[in-house]
Design a protein around this motif. Sequence first.
Motif, PDB file in Angstrom:
ATOM      1  N   UNK A   1       0.814  -1.211   0.000  1.00 43.61           N
ATOM      2  CA  UNK A   1       0.000   0.000   0.000  1.00 43.61           C
ATOM      3  C   UNK A   1       0.847   1.260   0.000  1.00 43.61           C
ATOM      4  N   UNK A   2       1.903   1.232   0.782  1.00 44.55           N
ATOM      5  CA  UNK A   2       2.796   2.399   0.846  1.00 44.55           C
ATOM      6  C   UNK A   2       3.537   2.578  -0.478  1.00 44.55           C
ATOM      7  N   UNK A   3       3.974   1.453  -1.047  1.00 51.34           N
ATOM      8  CA  UNK A   3       4.735   1.516  -2.298  1.00 51.34           C
ATOM      9  C   UNK A   3       3.871   2.048  -3.435  1.00 51.34           C
ATOM     10  N   UNK A   4       2.620   1.634  -3.469  1.00 53.75           N
ATOM     11  CA  UNK A   4       1.726   2.108  -4.538  1.00 53.75           C
ATOM     12  C   UNK A   4       1.587   3.623  -4.487  1.00 53.75           C
ATOM     13  N   UNK A   5       1.447   4.147  -3.296  1.00 47.65           N
ATOM     14  CA  UNK A   5       1.326   5.606  -3.168  1.00 47.65           C
ATOM     15  C   UNK A   5       2.652   6.293  -3.528  1.00 47.65           C
ATOM     16  N   UNK A   6       3.756   5.687  -3.126  1.00 50.57           N
ATOM     17  CA  UNK A   6       5.069   6.266  -3.444  1.00 50.57           C
ATOM     18  C   UNK A   6       5.277   6.320  -4.954  1.00 50.57           C
ATOM     19  N   UNK A   7       4.844   5.259  -5.643  1.00 56.59           N
ATOM     20  CA  UNK A   7       4.957   5.258  -7.108  1.00 56.59           C
ATOM     21  C   UNK A   7       4.049   6.323  -7.711  1.00 56.59           C
ATOM     22  N   UNK A   8       2.868   6.466  -7.133  1.00 58.74           N
ATOM     23  CA  UNK A   8       1.901   7.446  -7.643  1.00 58.74           C
ATOM     24  C   UNK A   8       2.457   8.863  -7.554  1.00 58.74           C
ATOM     25  N   UNK A   9       3.127   9.179  -6.438  1.00 54.50           N
ATOM     26  CA  UNK A   9       3.658  10.535  -6.278  1.00 54.50           C
ATOM     27  C   UNK A   9       5.094  10.641  -6.812  1.00 54.50           C
ATOM     28  N   UNK A  10       5.648   9.514  -7.252  1.00 56.08           N
ATOM     29  CA  UNK A  10       6.947   9.563  -7.913  1.00 56.08           C
ATOM     30  C   UNK A  10       8.132   9.765  -6.981  1.00 56.08           C
TER      31      UNK A  10
ATOM     32  N   UNK B   1      12.554   9.063   2.763  1.00 60.68           N
ATOM     33  CA  UNK B   1      13.217   9.421   1.495  1.00 60.68           C
ATOM     34  C   UNK B   1      12.603  10.656   0.882  1.00 60.68           C
ATOM     35  N   UNK B   2      11.295  10.897   1.152  1.00 61.60           N
ATOM     36  CA  UNK B   2      10.637  12.091   0.643  1.00 61.60           C
ATOM     37  C   UNK B   2      10.665  13.201   1.678  1.00 61.60           C
ATOM     38  N   UNK B   3       9.795  14.196   1.494  1.00 62.61           N
ATOM     39  CA  UNK B   3       9.594  15.153   2.560  1.00 62.61           C
ATOM     40  C   UNK B   3       8.849  14.433   3.683  1.00 62.61           C
ATOM     41  N   UNK B   4       8.946  14.948   4.902  1.00 61.04           N
ATOM     42  CA  UNK B   4       8.171  14.304   5.983  1.00 61.04           C
ATOM     43  C   UNK B   4       6.679  14.190   5.651  1.00 61.04           C
ATOM     44  N   UNK B   5       6.130  15.178   4.955  1.00 59.26           N
ATOM     45  CA  UNK B   5       4.711  15.098   4.586  1.00 59.26           C
ATOM     46  C   UNK B   5       4.479  13.955   3.601  1.00 59.26           C
ATOM     47  N   UNK B   6       5.382  13.803   2.636  1.00 64.50           N
ATOM     48  CA  UNK B   6       5.253  12.683   1.684  1.00 64.50           C
ATOM     49  C   UNK B   6       5.431  11.344   2.392  1.00 64.50           C
ATOM     50  N   UNK B   7       6.394  11.289   3.298  1.00 66.33           N
ATOM     51  CA  UNK B   7       6.620  10.053   4.046  1.00 66.33           C
ATOM     52  C   UNK B   7       5.344   9.652   4.793  1.00 66.33           C
ATOM     53  N   UNK B   8       4.718  10.630   5.443  1.00 68.04           N
ATOM     54  CA  UNK B   8       3.492  10.352   6.206  1.00 68.04           C
ATOM     55  C   UNK B   8       2.366   9.932   5.278  1.00 68.04           C
ATOM     56  N   UNK B   9       2.259  10.610   4.153  1.00 72.04           N
ATOM     57  CA  UNK B   9       1.196  10.300   3.186  1.00 72.04           C
ATOM     58  C   UNK B   9       1.285   8.837   2.736  1.00 72.04           C
ATOM     59  N   UNK B  10       2.496   8.401   2.447  1.00 71.95           N
ATOM     60  CA  UNK B  10       2.673   7.024   1.969  1.00 71.95           C
ATOM     61  C   UNK B  10       2.506   6.015   3.110  1.00 71.95           C
ATOM     62  N   UNK B  11       2.946   6.378   4.308  1.00 67.92           N
ATOM     63  CA  UNK B  11       2.748   5.490   5.455  1.00 67.92           C
ATOM     64  C   UNK B  11       1.256   5.304   5.713  1.00 67.92           C
ATOM     65  N   UNK B  12       0.513   6.405   5.631  1.00 70.65           N
ATOM     66  CA  UNK B  12      -0.937   6.319   5.843  1.00 70.65           C
ATOM     67  C   UNK B  12      -1.588   5.482   4.751  1.00 70.65           C
ATOM     68  N   UNK B  13      -1.103   5.613   3.524  1.00 69.17           N
ATOM     69  CA  UNK B  13      -1.647   4.802   2.428  1.00 69.17           C
ATOM     70  C   UNK B  13      -1.425   3.317   2.694  1.00 69.17           C
ATOM     71  N   UNK B  14      -0.291   2.983   3.290  1.00 70.66           N
ATOM     72  CA  UNK B  14      -0.045   1.589   3.660  1.00 70.66           C
ATOM     73  C   UNK B  14      -1.058   1.100   4.670  1.00 70.66           C
ATOM     74  N   UNK B  15      -1.330   1.914   5.661  1.00 67.35           N
ATOM     75  CA  UNK B  15      -2.308   1.530   6.690  1.00 67.35           C
ATOM     76  C   UNK B  15      -3.711   1.446   6.096  1.00 67.35           C
ATOM     77  N   UNK B  16      -4.064   2.423   5.259  1.00 70.51           N
ATOM     78  CA  UNK B  16      -5.399   2.404   4.639  1.00 70.51           C
ATOM     79  C   UNK B  16      -5.593   1.126   3.819  1.00 70.51           C
ATOM     80  N   UNK B  17      -4.566   0.763   3.064  1.00 70.82           N
ATOM     81  CA  UNK B  17      -4.649  -0.444   2.233  1.00 70.82           C
ATOM     82  C   UNK B  17      -4.786  -1.685   3.123  1.00 70.82           C
ATOM     83  N   UNK B  18      -4.029  -1.705   4.189  1.00 67.38           N
ATOM     84  CA  UNK B  18      -4.080  -2.839   5.113  1.00 67.38           C
ATOM     85  C   UNK B  18      -5.475  -2.967   5.750  1.00 67.38           C
TER      86      UNK B  18
END
Lengths: 141, 141, 141, 141
Positions: free
Chosen positions: B18-27, B119-136
């Motif tokens: 879930x986190x990886x999918x969001x990371x790919x989406x935001x590049x 690896x991203x900005x802290x906001x991007x890091x949080x966004x992708x972490x949350x996407x992982x949790x949402x997917x889970x």
Amino acid sequence: MLTIRRLDIEDARILIAGARAKAEEIGVPMCIAITDESGQLLAFERMDGGKITSTIIAQDKAYTAAGAKRTTESYGSASQPGSPAYGINSAIGGRLMVVAGGLPVIIDGDVVGAIGLSSGTPAQDTQCAQAGIDHFLATRG
Amino acid sequence: MLTIRRLDIEDARILIAGARAKAEEIGVPMCIAITDESGQLLAFERMDGGKITSTIIAQDKAYTAAGAKRTTESYGSASQPGSPAYGINSAIGGRLMVVAGGLPVIIDGDVVGAIGLSSGTPAQDTQCAQAGIDHFLATRG
Amino acid sequence: MLTIRRLDIEDARILIAGARAKAEEIGVPMCIAITDESGQLLAFERMDGGKITSTIIAQDKAYTAAGAKRTTESYGSASQPGSPAYGINSAIGGRLMVVAGGLPVIIDGDVVGAIGLSSGTPAQDTQCAQAGIDHFLATRG
Amino acid sequence: MLTIRRLDIEDARILIAGARAKAEEIGVPMCIAITDESGQLLAFERMDGGKITSTIIAQDKAYTAAGAKRTTESYGSASQPGSPAYGINSAIGGRLMVVAGGLPVIIDGDVVGAIGLSSGTPAQDTQCAQAGIDHFLATRG
């Protein structure tokens, strides 16, 4: 499989020579560290009179610049109180440096290594690190 | 005797996906770490291009979120100069992270593990972490 | 300038899959770590039941195999009392592992990464690490 | 999702009481550490006269016994020169203890925590650790 470009030891010597020339010009004996793109030490010189504490700090500045693909100075502003990266200076056992003086070495958009200086003011450290990069890029024609 | 619920390795893979999918989406290529509820590593992936320094920072963000049962971002505000937790960023050998990007994974009020991104900005890091949790959480129906 | 070949994240997943399949076959839940050629973590999985202590040991076996371009088992014999590398097990803060289970991943003579296993006996760890490499090489045709 | 059983603080007190009683009986003031099944500290007591160095060693013995699901004494024989785990004593920053005195606490086949003793001879440490477990199991009826 990835293909990575990385400084070789001759590149590292050229980077040090450029930084050392500037350090001699401004009269500040420096510790100069060169790492590869993974932040692993390639070459190091402590000019006569360079600071003992700087033997570690110069290495960690180069490690940070290579590993995070950005200048340590940029972390300095990003980690001020109230800024997003506040507190990151103690990460990785304190190796993540947010004091100016660490610069990534970039060729065609790729980070191929980094240079870290310490012993002067952060502005002097940066000035000499940049001189090392300028000299390196100039020798590449 | 206590009874503890803990992510298993399949859960960890879903969180990473879930986190990886969001990371790919935001590049933004990310380092993604999953720990159990005790902060011990369960799974990790460094996407191609993820930062070297982030291999450690992502793990330590997850460790902090699991161990302290709160987001690393919440420590960011609590540890500002003048605030009660000021200086806590260097605790535990610098492993206690106060930069956003580490989130506890909570099921029915229990912390069962954590996810840490870097690896991203802290906001991007949080966004992708949350996407992982949402997917889970979505896969749990 | 050097040109380096390095495992990518897809390669890392294949290595883990091969090791995990063997671990399941012999019935020993393992911690499995993959590093790049510089010993930096690329991917990690702790199978359900893998040992907590092995989360670190597996990573350090891979770090050692990549960094020193040899199996950790070879250090085991070289570091016996009276042998030339005696005592090297505590080097690098104890990260240099001399227990079997860490193998470099070699393509056309170049170390491109490493795999480290821990939780079973050293022989089982090595068996599963080798299975990961065999699976990886087989997929390359 | 996994379900884990773990010592609670009352269990930890009972384990300490059993170990302390034996330590008093043999006249050796001990450091006594109890960890949960992940090796994280639950309770600790240094009896008056216990050794300073043992405050760390007792914790690391319990950490090792919980994390590796075996006695530290078993590592002592497995890590002798020429044996498969030779050199493992310096793993995890030296936290992996191969000296007797650390025992996992096992209920119905599951490791639910561990006890680590230090200050006496390794045989005395083990004797008192075992007394703690015997007392704990006896109170469970």
